[in-house]
Motif scaffolding. Structure first.
Motif, PDB file in Angstrom:
ATOM      1  N   TYR A 159       2.296   5.104   0.396  1.00  0.00           N
ATOM      2  CA  TYR A 159       2.168   6.073   1.482  1.00  0.00           C
ATOM      3  C   TYR A 159       1.011   7.023   1.181  1.00  0.00           C
ATOM      4  CZ  TYR A 159       3.258   9.870   4.690  1.00  0.00           C
ATOM      5  OH  TYR A 159       3.181  10.822   5.676  1.00  0.00           O
ATOM      6  N   VAL A 201       0.847  -1.190   0.000  1.00  0.00           N
ATOM      7  CA  VAL A 201       0.000   0.000   0.000  1.00  0.00           C
ATOM      8  C   VAL A 201       0.883   1.241   0.000  1.00  0.00           C
ATOM      9  CG1 VAL A 201      -1.864   1.215   1.191  1.00  0.00           C
ATOM     10  CG2 VAL A 201      -1.718  -1.285   1.314  1.00  0.00           C
ATOM     11  N   GLU A 203      -4.890   2.861   3.123  1.00  0.00           N
ATOM     12  CA  GLU A 203      -5.265   1.531   3.605  1.00  0.00           C
ATOM     13  C   GLU A 203      -6.752   1.220   3.474  1.00  0.00           C
ATOM     14  OE1 GLU A 203      -1.262   2.324   5.037  1.00  0.00           O
ATOM     15  OE2 GLU A 203      -3.127   3.507   5.089  1.00  0.00           O
ATOM     16  N   LYS A 235      -2.099   7.174   3.629  1.00  0.00           N
ATOM     17  CA  LYS A 235      -3.352   6.743   4.260  1.00  0.00           C
ATOM     18  C   LYS A 235      -4.332   6.157   3.247  1.00  0.00           C
ATOM     19  CE  LYS A 235      -3.129   9.413   8.492  1.00  0.00           C
ATOM     20  NZ  LYS A 235      -3.869  10.219   9.492  1.00  0.00           N
ATOM     21  N   SER A 275       2.248  -1.736   4.395  1.00  0.00           N
ATOM     22  CA  SER A 275       2.079  -0.303   4.177  1.00  0.00           C
ATOM     23  C   SER A 275       3.449   0.381   4.117  1.00  0.00           C
ATOM     24  CB  SER A 275       1.244   0.313   5.300  1.00  0.00           C
ATOM     25  OG  SER A 275      -0.089  -0.146   5.235  1.00  0.00           O
ATOM     26  N   GLU A 304      -0.939  -7.452   3.948  1.00  0.00           N
ATOM     27  CA  GLU A 304      -0.818  -6.067   3.526  1.00  0.00           C
ATOM     28  C   GLU A 304       0.450  -5.461   4.109  1.00  0.00           C
ATOM     29  OE1 GLU A 304      -4.562  -3.675   3.314  1.00  0.00           O
ATOM     30  OE2 GLU A 304      -3.566  -2.498   4.881  1.00  0.00           O
TER      31      GLU A 304
END
Length: 421
Positions: free
Chosen positions: A353, A351, A357, A355, A379, A377
């Motif tokens: 950068y 994912v 998610e 936010k 991040s 996942e």
């Protein structure tokens, strides 16, 4: 919520007048539906058993109407008309965009009309073709051409709408896209036994007992079993099984490292789980692919780097993906290929950068779980993003992602989807 108009029920939609004669033969040169399951009404007027009804339902993404009774489509006029046997208290109309997402540009609306009465002064359009099968009116175009949206906006909702008919359904497509129907021909031909009609250029008055106008998208790239019409329990597990049957995919389970139930059996001395690494050629690239490959191989994987190009034949892509046990990639359309993995395989979504998610979970995490896949996942931290170097540590996109989200989707897409690796 739902709205319902008219009187009477829909329980007799399969019954038909005895005088209807079945018309056999090859597809007509003018593009009309081929003859199997198609009948021409001798006097041009269907004879329903009741006044029928219109049931319209709104979902978070879509608006659809089911029309039961003496239903007549006029493609060039973009109308679907319910003709009553006896007079009704009022005439009603609904304007439906038959694409699975609201408010798409370039797609004409279809007007669903429930007539209050017919008379010599205002007759119903006379039938020129009478069908014994139901129909689904859908719209193509929109976001199609993006691989993710091909599935989320069209293939999954069409599967949900049509699977209960086991091929005995006529599709009428507005804003028809021959290239798209060609690309996914194998899927479409398993969902309908009849040629897809070009609604916008169909000058026939076609009569049906049941017409569904619009496709209902429950969620992004996902199915909510409770919302499936017709009382047929369908889920993403059913959708992926359908894809495996359609494209003759051999594996219905990943490699097993602990027992002999792997599919296919492997040499226990040489077996390694296979990992497909999606290496994007443009934005959201992984800049350290060799290091990732080395780490995966050290962990015991056989690694193949794949460039997720989508101009290849779908069956070739499906067969390739189905041979792997793990699919690893940055958030993007390439992860749609998870639909071809064997159940029990693993999807690892990287994912970006910013936010992202919730979006990543909604578009690929939740669907993967509902396909029977294991989902992981990872991040990206700000230190792992090229945005830190290109924008600097004090840029709002670095220090305050929430402010970027508040400014709207365009800025989110510009920075976090379009400008970072």
């Amino acid at each position: 919520g739902s709205t319902q108009g008219g009187r009477g029920g829909a329980g007799k939609t399969e019954a038909r007048p005895a005088h209807e004669q079945q018309q056999q033969g090859p597809p007509k040169a003018d593009g009309r539906a081929r003859g199997v399951g198609l009948k021409r009404d001798d006097d041009g007027a269907a004879k329903p058993f009741d006044n029928g009804k219109v049931v319209c339902i709104a979902s978070p993404f879509s608006y659809t109407c089911d029309v039961f009774g003496d239903v007549r489509t006029n493609g060039t006029a973009h109308t679907v008309t319910l003709v009553p046997v006896t007079s009704r208290p009022e005439r009603r109309e609904w304007s439906i965009q038959a694409y699975a997402r609201f408010n798409m540009t370039g797609i004409p609306n279809v007007t669903v009309t429930q007539l209050d009465s017919t008379s010599a002064a205002s007759p119903a359009p006379a039938c020129t073709v009478t069908h014994r099968v139901p129909a689904i009116v859908l719209a193509l175009g929109g976001h199609l051409g993006n691989y993710f949206h091909d599935f989320s906006d069209a293939l999954v909702p069409l599967f949900v709408a049509s699977r209960r008919y086991d091929g005995e359904v006529q599709l009428l497509a507005s804003n028809i896209q021959p290239w798209w129907l060609g690309k996914y021909e194998a899927v479409v031909r398993r969902l309908t036994k009849y040629e897809v009609l070009d609604l916008d250029h169909d000058d026939q008055i076609r009569c049906f007992r049941h017409v569904t106008v619009g496709l209902n998208m429950h969620k992004e790239f996902n199915i909510v079993p409770e919302l499936v019409p017709g009382g047929v329990p369908l889920s993403m597990l059913n959708f992926t099984a359908f894809l495996r049957e359609t494209y003759s995919l051999p594996r219905a389970a990943p490699i097993s490292l602990t027992n002999k139930k792997s599919s296919p059996p492997v040499d226990r001395k040489k077996k390694k789980p296979r990992l497909m690494l999606l290496d994007r050629g443009h934005y959201r690239k992984l800049v350290n692919v060799p290091e990732i490959v080395k780490a995966a191989e050290k962990a015991g994987f056989e690694v193949t780097i794949a460039d997720p190009r989508f101009n290849v034949r779908v069956k070739e892509l499906a067969l390739s993906v189905n041979s792997f046990d793990v699919l690893l990639g940055v958030h993007g359309a390439g992860l749609t290929n998870s639909a071809f993995l064997p159940p029990g395989a693993v999807v690892i979504q990287v994912v970006p950068y910013g936010k992202l998610e919730p979006m990543a979970q909604r578009e690929f995490g939740d669907p993967a779980a509902n396909m029977g896949l294991r989902y992981l996942e990872y991040s990206i931290s700000v230190e792992e993003s090229t945005l830190l170097e290109t924008l600097g540590p004090h840029h709002p996109a670095i220090k305050d992602p929430d402010s970027v989200h508040r400014s709207g989707w365009d800025k989110v897409a510009e920075y976090y989807l379009g400008k970072q690796n």
